[in-house]
Every structure is written in structure tokens, then in C-alpha cells.
Enzyme design. Structure first.
Site, PDB file in Angstrom:
ATOM      1  N   CYS A 196       0.835  -1.211   0.000  1.00  0.00           N
ATOM      2  CA  CYS A 196       0.000   0.000   0.000  1.00  0.00           C
ATOM      3  C   CYS A 196       0.866   1.256   0.000  1.00  0.00           C
ATOM      4  CB  CYS A 196      -0.924  -0.034   1.217  1.00  0.00           C
ATOM      5  SG  CYS A 196      -1.920   1.452   1.370  1.00  0.00           S
ATOM      6  N   CYS A 227      -0.300   4.139   2.164  1.00  0.00           N
ATOM      7  CA  CYS A 227      -0.113   3.937   3.615  1.00  0.00           C
ATOM      8  C   CYS A 227       1.350   4.150   4.007  1.00  0.00           C
ATOM      9  CB  CYS A 227      -0.473   2.522   4.054  1.00  0.00           C
ATOM     10  SG  CYS A 227      -1.878   1.812   3.259  1.00  0.00           S
ATOM     11  N   ASP A 228       2.264   3.622   3.206  1.00  0.00           N
ATOM     12  CA  ASP A 228       3.647   3.501   3.671  1.00  0.00           C
ATOM     13  C   ASP A 228       4.666   4.365   2.930  1.00  0.00           C
ATOM     14  OD1 ASP A 228       2.785   1.610   5.530  1.00  0.00           O
ATOM     15  OD2 ASP A 228       2.938  -0.018   4.064  1.00  0.00           O
TER      16      ASP A 228
END
Ligand code: NDP
Length: 315
Positions: A132, A135-136
Site C-alpha cells: 500500500c 499507507c507507507d
């Protein structure tokens, strides 16, 4: 026995729950290991109508859950291990062995990112391997990243990750990309994107501080190569979460639940499917929510029909 049980709490399941609860059907909603679904692993959502300034994914999902609870939906956190669709009421088995019965079911268990299954991959999730980018990506400021895959997801994630990374290298097992031309062009025009095509990923190599390289096979020469990197983003598609259904409902060749066109009806009367578990084409929060609404309405109609039948022999 419940009139209806909703399995899964992404935008589709929660929207179904809101509609069912407002129709006084007292749904039970089963929340799995990733409550809120894929949106809880994203940051800002800019394309969900009604939020002109955007909204954070987890907040949107928390709001939907609260809305369903306000109208009387009940929630239970568990993993459904088995479903028996052979007769009604349908029977669900939870991980602790509890059995639940329902006249109707709505399956909204979504889809999960696929992994390659190569050595070093799974154990490095959260320590340099991710599925993701939104997200990261932030954790890789000024670092080198590899994105694996040649579809639209890989192009999109790669392009997005150049906001943070000093270099994003796209690694694909073939020399042709599956991605749409517009997405390919955007990635190709980005000066921070480098390419290693025709390379099959073999192993994620880690040191004490996390990921250090991706080992690949060069499919032109047959030789192994070590591509140095600080992080590996796997973007090779998604698979629907239908394992617990094991042959109980009709699925397509990729494992997505099949519904009759224009409806959410599965091949078993009284069982409905909505969201990414039955949609590999659109995969958007808003389309998932829309199909959750459809599933609730289909379910209501089904129960109304059943009630008429049940009463007809009494009247
Ligand atoms: P795709 O199935 O389109 O692409 C998957 C990619 O991963 C392919 O390049 C495939 O290679 C590769 N791959 C699959 N398995 C492996 C493996 N085991 N080892 C190495 N490589 C592998 O998935 P996407 O998630 O990219 O897209 C899915 C759908 O979502 C598409 O319809 C896409 O258009 C859509 N989408 C749209 C977006 C947008 O419009 N903004 C953004 C993201 C997705 P190969 O080609 O060799 O099979």
C-alpha cells in the site's frame, strides 16, 4: 436466528447495514480481522462525494459504522470459518466454534492485495515490504524503492511514490506492461522512475536494518541480479476474500463471486454479494457503497417475498 447477517465491514457491508437497519431488519454485522476494509489502510480520500476537502479513510469508515449502529445494526468481531449454504436458514461458523443462523446473507468481505510468495517477502511486511503506497510511502522519503508489477496499480503506486522516494524502479516479469497507455506514459515521463523489465522477482533480501535488495532473474540472459533498494512495494493485483466459502457459491475464474447482472444476487437465493468480493473492475469506495445499498434492497425484497409466501398458507 437473524433475518440477515452481513459478513464484512468495508464501505459495501456498512452501507448494506445502514439500509437494513433503517428497514428494521436488525442486521448482525460480522467484522473480520481488518475492520473497515481496505480504506482503513489508506490516508486521504479525495473522490468520495460529499467531502469537498477530502476525508481520511479510517474516519470515513468509522462514520459509516457509527451510522449503522445508530439505526440498530449489531456488530460482532470474529473470523467466519465456514458457511453452509445448502439449506435455509444458512449456517455460519465462527472461529470459536459458535454457530449462527440467518434467513439471508450479505457477503461483503472485499479483496486483499496479492503477494508474490517469494522468500523474504511475507516476513518483511512492515519492515520494508508493503502492498500500500498511500499507507507507507511516507516512510521512504529520500530512499530507493522498487515497485513490482506492470498493471495500472504498479504505475499508479510508482508514480505516487516518487513524491517521497529518490528513485522508484518498476520491476515487471515481462517486457510488455499490462497497464493502460495513459498510466504507462505518465510513469515513463516521470524522471524519477527507472525500469527493470523482463525480470522475475526471486527473493527479498534483508539486513539488520530492513530490506536491502530484490533478487531477480533476468529473463533475457537467465542470470540472477541483485537490485539494491530500501523498500519493495508489491502491486500485482488483488484476490477476493472468498476462502471461507469454499465451493458454496459460484465464483468466476479469478475467484470473484458471481452475481446475476445488474443485481447483487448470487446463485443461491437469499445470499447477496456486494463490494470488491464481486467486483474486479471498478473497485472504488463509492461503487462498493452503491452495491452495498443494492444488496440491502435486494435482500429486503427477498424477505418481503418470503414473508408473503409464509403468510399465504395462513390467510
Ligand atoms: P493487473 O492484474 O492489471 O496487473 C497485475 C500485474 O502484476 C501484471 O503486470 C502481472 O504480470 C503482474 N503479476 C501478477 N502476478 C505476478 C507474479 N506472481 N509475479 C510477478 N508479477 C506478477 O492488476 P492491477 O492491480 O494493476 O489492476 C487491476 C484492475 O484495476 C485493472 O483493471 C486496472 O485497470 C484497475 N486499476 C485502475 C486504476 C486507475 O484507473 N486509477 C489504478 C489501479 C488499478 P503479467 O502482465 O505478466 O500477468
Amino acid at each position: 436466528m437473524y433475518k440477515t447477517i452481513v459478513v464484512g465491514t468495508g464501505p459495501s457491508g456498512l452501507t448494506a447495514a445502514i439500509y437494513l437497519a433503517r428497514a428494521n431488519l436488525n442486521p448482525l454485522v460480522i467484522e473480520g480481522p481488518e475492520p473497515g476494509g481496505q480504506l482503513t489502510t489508506t490516508t486521504e480520500i479525495e473522490n468520495f462525494p460529499g467531502f469537498p476537502e477530502g476525508i481520511m479513510g479510517p474516519e470515513l469508515m468509522a462514520n459509516m459504522r457509527q451510522q449503522a449502529e445508530r439505526f440498530g445494526a449489531a456488530f460482532k468481531t470474529s473470523w467466519v470459518t465456514k458457511v453452509d449454504t445448502s439449506k435455509r436458514p444458512f449456517k455460519l461458523t465462527l472461529e470459536n466454534g459458535t454457530e449462527l443462523e440467518a434467513e439471508t446473507l450479505i457477503i461483503s468481505t472485499g479483496a486483499s492485495a496479492k503477494l508474490l510468495g517469494i522468500p523474504g517477502e511475507r516476513e518483511s511486511i512492515g519492515r520494508g515490504v508493503s502492498t500500500c503506497a498511500t499507507c507507507d510511502g511516507f516512510f521512504f522519503r529520500g530512499k530507493k524503492i522498487i515497485v513490482i508489477g506492470g498493471g495500472d496499480s504498479a504505475m499508479e503506486e510508482g508514480h505516487f511514490l516518487t513524491r517521497f522516494a529518490s528513485e522508484v524502479r518498476i520491476v515487471n516479469r515481462r517486457s510488455e506492461l499490462r497497464a493502460s497507455k495513459i498510466m504507462q506514459d505518465r510513469a515513463r515521463q516521470n524522471p524519477k522512475v527507472a525500469w527493470s523489465l523482463n525480470r522475475t522477482p526471486l527473493e527479498v533480501v534483508s539486513g539488520e536494518k530492513g530490506v536491502t535488495a530484490l533478487k531477480v532473474r533476468n529473463n533475457e540472459t537467465g542470470e540472477e541480479e541483485l537490485l539494491e533498494t530500501d523498500g519493495v512495494f508489491v502491486a500485482i493485483g488483488h484476490k477476493p476474500n472468498t476462502g471461507f466459502l469454499e465451493g458454496q457459491l459460484k465464483v468466476d475464474e479469478q475467484g470473484y463471486l458471481q452475481v446475476s447482472p445488474g443485481t447483487t444476487r448470487t446463485n443461491i437465493p437469499g445470499i447477496f454479494a456486494c463490494g470488491d468480493v464481486q467486483d474486479h473492475r471498478y473497485r472504488q469506495a463509492i461503487t462498493a457503497a452503491g452495491s452495498g445499498c443494492m444488496a440491502a434492497l435486494d435482500c429486503e425484497k427477498f424477505l418481503e417475498g418470503e414473508m408473503v409466501n409464509d403468510w399465504s398458507h395462513i390467510l
